[in-house]
Motif scaffolding. Structure first.
Motif, short mmCIF file in Angstrom:
data_model
loop_
_atom_site.label_atom_id
_atom_site.label_comp_id
_atom_site.label_asym_id
_atom_site.label_seq_id
_atom_site.Cartn_x
_atom_site.Cartn_y
_atom_site.Cartn_z
N LEU A 230 19.20 -5.28 -1.05
CA LEU A 230 20.31 -6.23 -0.94
C LEU A 230 21.06 -6.31 -2.27
N SER A 231 22.35 -6.06 -2.24
CA SER A 231 23.14 -5.92 -3.46
C SER A 231 24.43 -6.71 -3.34
N CYS A 232 25.05 -6.94 -4.49
CA CYS A 232 26.30 -7.71 -4.56
C CYS A 232 27.47 -6.75 -4.77
N PHE A 233 28.57 -7.01 -4.08
CA PHE A 233 29.74 -6.15 -4.18
C PHE A 233 31.01 -6.99 -4.32
N LEU A 234 31.98 -6.39 -4.97
CA LEU A 234 33.32 -6.98 -5.06
C LEU A 234 34.25 -6.22 -4.12
N LEU A 235 34.92 -6.96 -3.24
CA LEU A 235 35.86 -6.37 -2.30
C LEU A 235 37.23 -7.00 -2.49
#
Length: 536
Positions: A230-235
């Motif tokens: 589980l990872s964090c992303f910028l969209l």
């Protein structure tokens, strides 16, 4: 011919300075942000004016509308707002209520910002959501220095630049957060949204989100399952080449309150995202954002309490029954004073925690203090709003009074960023995994030792409760409630008005306090307490 003369109706409450709040101003100075007081009063005058109040009414009566397609059938995924939404946002951003404190070198910039959120939030709560998320996004974004260098100056810029354009071309940005899924709720590790690397530093994201507030924001932090976990992303909503990212707005939520703010269900159809932090460490990365929005939950609840209290006191001052003003009736005075106590306790602890933000030496205290405060202050807000509404009688139940909107808003802060059980368990988690937070918490509380015997006794009982680990999860709410009250009491004894501190300790710790508001023990100086909530 007129059938009757209108008498004994309360004059409108506008034209006053919302920032003329003794507990707030004292805390602002105490936390080292007294330099912000002139701007705070400027904002307070605007917040107390008739025009801003009308903005708040209109944006809630004219809710955002989702436009999924244009007239030709092209997908546009736009949200249409009442024009005054943008007026509210423009004021908030121009006064630095969003990301500005992270790039402000003045002392206690976060306390100054919290005070302004508290004042301006009393006008209208819904638009505080994207403002708060923008504030909270910056520390999380710093886990990717390249993205932070690109976007942080725009997230902190004091220009509100609404519209769907490539973020790098705008004068200022608003950020959102998108974590919750249908099957998981607060259990984000159950998320099923996937992220697959494209080989060029970007990821292809596929899945859904059950709650995404402020979907018109420029950037979003989201969680997805990458190959490493589980990872964090910028969209961004618009990609660097100017095309729209594949964030599809499915529908807007039909909510109890917070109706001016668009909250949506979205789907990612191979949307493009950039990794923030390391793969597999998404929760650790985004938790910094969550902790800062939790601060705003507490500050927002305190703002709602203050607005409701001022309305109740204003009504009781001008309304007469049985031969005298309501605020001179002993039982009503008991209720009003109790509302003031709850409000000032919330304001004082909220500002203390805001002051601790940005101070490395106080992060252990802030970690646990914020967890218990988020639980208790946000939990008290709905019952406080209901009691304040009742002070206006039937008039308070009518939309024109503004009290029903405060009442509908109140439960949100207890749900947002983790409902009551999540907040209580988070406090237990902090104590178990970071023992220094317990030491820091009691170091803060012990600064009031010996000043009030009732507080000292409550402190001793709390330590005894924490020494017994049997059924601790079952007892979590009771323990966290006690911690929150002891923290509030210690701050009021040190810094509060004497009448407020004495009444708080006598009721919350003295054993002579009922369940409902208005059950303060005899001997409380209700007049001195109520005077602190009169509009000026």
């Amino acid at each position: 011919m007129p059938t009757h003369e209108v008498t004994n109706q309360v004059p409108p409450l506008h034209g006053h300075d919302v920032a003329a709040d003794p507990a707030l101003l004292a805390a602002l100075d105490r936390e080292g942000a007294g330099w912000a007081e002139p701007e705070l009063h400027e904002l307070g005058e605007l917040a107390g004016g008739e025009e801003a109040r009308e903005w708040g009414r209109l944006v809630n009566e004219n809710e955002p509308v989702l436009r999924t397609h244009d007239r030709y059938g092209n997908r546009i995924d736009e949200v249409e707002f009442h024009p005054h939404w943008h007026d509210l946002m423009r004021v908030a951003v121009s006064h630095g209520l969003h990301g500005a404190p992270w790039r402000d070198d003045r002392p206690s910039a976060h306390a100054a910002r919290a005070a302004k959120m508290y004042v301006w939030g009393q006008v209208e709560a819904g638009h505080s959501c994207p403002v708060s998320m923008t504030y909270a996004a910056i520390p999380a974004l710093r886990h990717n220095p390249e993205l932070a260098a690109k976007y942080e100056p725009l997230l902190a810029a004091r220009e509100y630049d609404y519209g769907l354009r490539e973020p790098g071309t705008k004068r200022g940005l608003i950020a959102g957060m998108s974590m919750t899924e249908k099957q998981g709720g607060s259990d984000v590790r159950a998320n099923t949204t996937t992220a697959r690397p494209n080989g060029d530093g970007t990821y292809r994201i596929v899945g859904h989100k059950w709650f995404t507030s402020a979907p018109m924001s420029d950037l979003f932090l989201t969680l997805a399952q990458a190959p490493g976990g589980l990872s964090c992303f910028l969209l961004p909503r618009v990609l660097p080449d100017g095309t729209r990212n594949a964030l599809r707005l499915q529908r807007l939520k039909d909510k109890l309150g917070n109706r001016s703010n668009a909250s949506s269900e979205i789907e990612y159809e191979n949307a493009v995202g950039w990794l923030v932090g390391e793969e597999g460490r998404g929760v650790r990365t985004i938790i910094e954002m969550v902790n800062n929005t939790r601060l705003d939950c507490a500050v927002g609840s305190a703002a709602g309490m203050r607005a409701a209290t001022v309305q109740a006191v204003h009504h009781a001052t001008h309304r007469h029954a049985f031969g005298k003003a309501l605020d001179q009736q002993p039982l009503m005075a008991n209720v009003l004073a109790d509302l003031v106590l709850e409000s000032e306790a919330a304001t004082t602890v909220g500002m203390r925690l805001a002051g601790a933000t940005g101070r490395p030496e106080e992060q252990a205290f802030r970690r646990l203090g914020l967890a218990v405060t988020k639980y208790w202050v946000c939990k008290r807000a709905p019952s406080h709003a209901a009691e304040a509404l009742e002070c206006l009688g039937g008039n308070g139940y009518v939309e024109e009074s503004g009290m029903p909107r405060l009442y509908r808003e109140a439960p949100l802060m207890s749900i947002w960023e983790g409902s009551g059980n999540v907040a209580a368990l988070d406090a237990l988690r902090a104590m178990a995994k970071q023992p220094d937070t317990v030491d820091a918490f009691f170091t803060e509380v012990e600064l009031a030792a010996g000043a009030d015997s009732r507080l000292d006794d409550a402190h001793a009982r709390l330590r005894k409760d924490l020494s017994d680990l049997a059924d601790i999860e079952y007892r979590a709410r009771r323990i966290v409630e006690s911690m929150a009250l002891v923290l509030q009491g210690s701050l009021l004894v040190r810094f509060g008005a004497p009448a407020v501190a004495d009444a708080f300790c006598a009721s919350r710790f003295g054993g002579d306090w009922g369940v409902a508001f208005g059950t303060l023990p005899s001997g409380v100086d209700t007049a001195a307490i109520i005077d602190r909530a009169r509009a000026s």
